[in-house]
Design an enzyme around this catalytic site. Sequence first.
Site, PDB file in Angstrom:
ATOM      1  N   ARG A 138       0.841  -1.221   0.000  1.00 26.68           N
ATOM      2  CA  ARG A 138       0.000   0.000   0.000  1.00 26.68           C
ATOM      3  C   ARG A 138       0.867   1.259   0.000  1.00 26.68           C
ATOM      4  NH1 ARG A 138      -3.084   2.423   4.833  1.00 26.68           N
ATOM      5  NH2 ARG A 138      -4.202   4.137   3.805  1.00 26.68           N
TER       6      ARG A 138
ATOM      7  N   HIS B   4       0.732   4.059  -2.879  1.00 26.93           N
ATOM      8  CA  HIS B   4       0.331   5.436  -2.573  1.00 26.93           C
ATOM      9  C   HIS B   4       1.423   6.439  -2.905  1.00 26.93           C
ATOM     10  CE1 HIS B   4      -3.479   4.989  -0.001  1.00 26.93           C
ATOM     11  NE2 HIS B   4      -3.436   4.120  -0.971  1.00 26.93           N
TER      12      HIS B   4
ATOM     13  N   TRP C  75     -10.428  -8.733   2.345  1.00 31.98           N
ATOM     14  CA  TRP C  75     -11.181  -9.031   1.127  1.00 31.98           C
ATOM     15  C   TRP C  75     -11.230 -10.539   0.856  1.00 31.98           C
ATOM     16  CZ3 TRP C  75      -7.922  -4.844   1.585  1.00 31.98           C
ATOM     17  CH2 TRP C  75      -8.439  -3.588   1.262  1.00 31.98           C
TER      18      TRP C  75
END
Length: 285
Positions: A41, A45, A185
Amino acid sequence: MRADAARAAKPLNYQEVYNAIAEALDNSDYDDGSYGPVLVRLAWHAAGTYDKNTGTGGSNGATMRFNPESAHGANAGLSVARDLLEPIKKRFPQISYSDLWSLAGVVAIQEMGGPTIPWRPGRKDADTSAACTPDGRLPDASQAHDHLRNIFYRMGFNDQEIVALAGAHALGRCHTDRSGYEGPWTFSPTTFSNSYFKLLLSERWVDKKWSGPKQAVDKATGSLMMLPADLALINDRVFKKHVAEYAKDENKFFADFAAAFKKLEELGVPFPENAPTLTFNRAAA
Ligand code: HEM
Ligand SMILES: N=NC(=O)c1ccncc1
């Protein structure tokens, strides 16, 4: 010569940096046992702020070190990843933060069973916060397909690449104290696989009944989640075609993800002419 000066003078062996990051990944006390997802992540980002129209943003610069970018809501929780990499920066001072953060994304994906991702060094750190990108460059999880296309087309991606990149949500989880959303998820959040796509299509997704932001849970177990932006991938005919392809063919997903993630990590970077393209294997060193 002092040891750190000697180390700083030695040419950087990127496989050694790779191995040091790989050794720092596992921690049974953190989330699902690995820092891998939050490192992916961070790399995404740092790179996903790129605007092809202005040539601003992207992984070059590591501007998330500075306020205001470090305080953007979208980057909540990423200090965990930046702090994890700090001792590795101290051990290998010649590497830029920009290169370290992007390499860490490659290490995490490969060490969690994902595809080999070719990687180029050569990013340079910005000296001041003047290069910080404005808020709002990263996708808003509450939005749908038009928003996704606006955000990713701005970076220079097409529909197939958008779906491939979203497959990284096979990894990790949402945190109520970061984005406000909750849960993983997939049932295997520290293994890179095509399970995100399989579950998008196989499960019945229903609104989670809670006081938090709108999100879905799987009707069967209630233990998995999807963001509104995730569900946009099966509510849009073109996106859904790619979801189905990746759910059926994991090798195709791996190949397309590797290509798209490499492209993401290199957006807007003015690599030196002689920047080598490296591939890593943890066994080597
Ligand atoms: C398509 C639009 C996207 C949206 C709206 C989105 C949104 C989010 C949100 C809200 C979270 C939860 C953050 C938290 O609470 O910790 C998250 C986590 C995550 N995202 Fe995305 N994301 C998107 C695309 C991507 C892409 C392109 C990648 C990488 C290539 C990615 C990788 C991850 C990973 C690995 C996590 C889990 C982090 C952890 O476990 O700490 N996401 N995403
Ligand atoms: N992967 N994307 C994210 O983590 C995220 C994107 C936008 N807002 C919050 C979190």
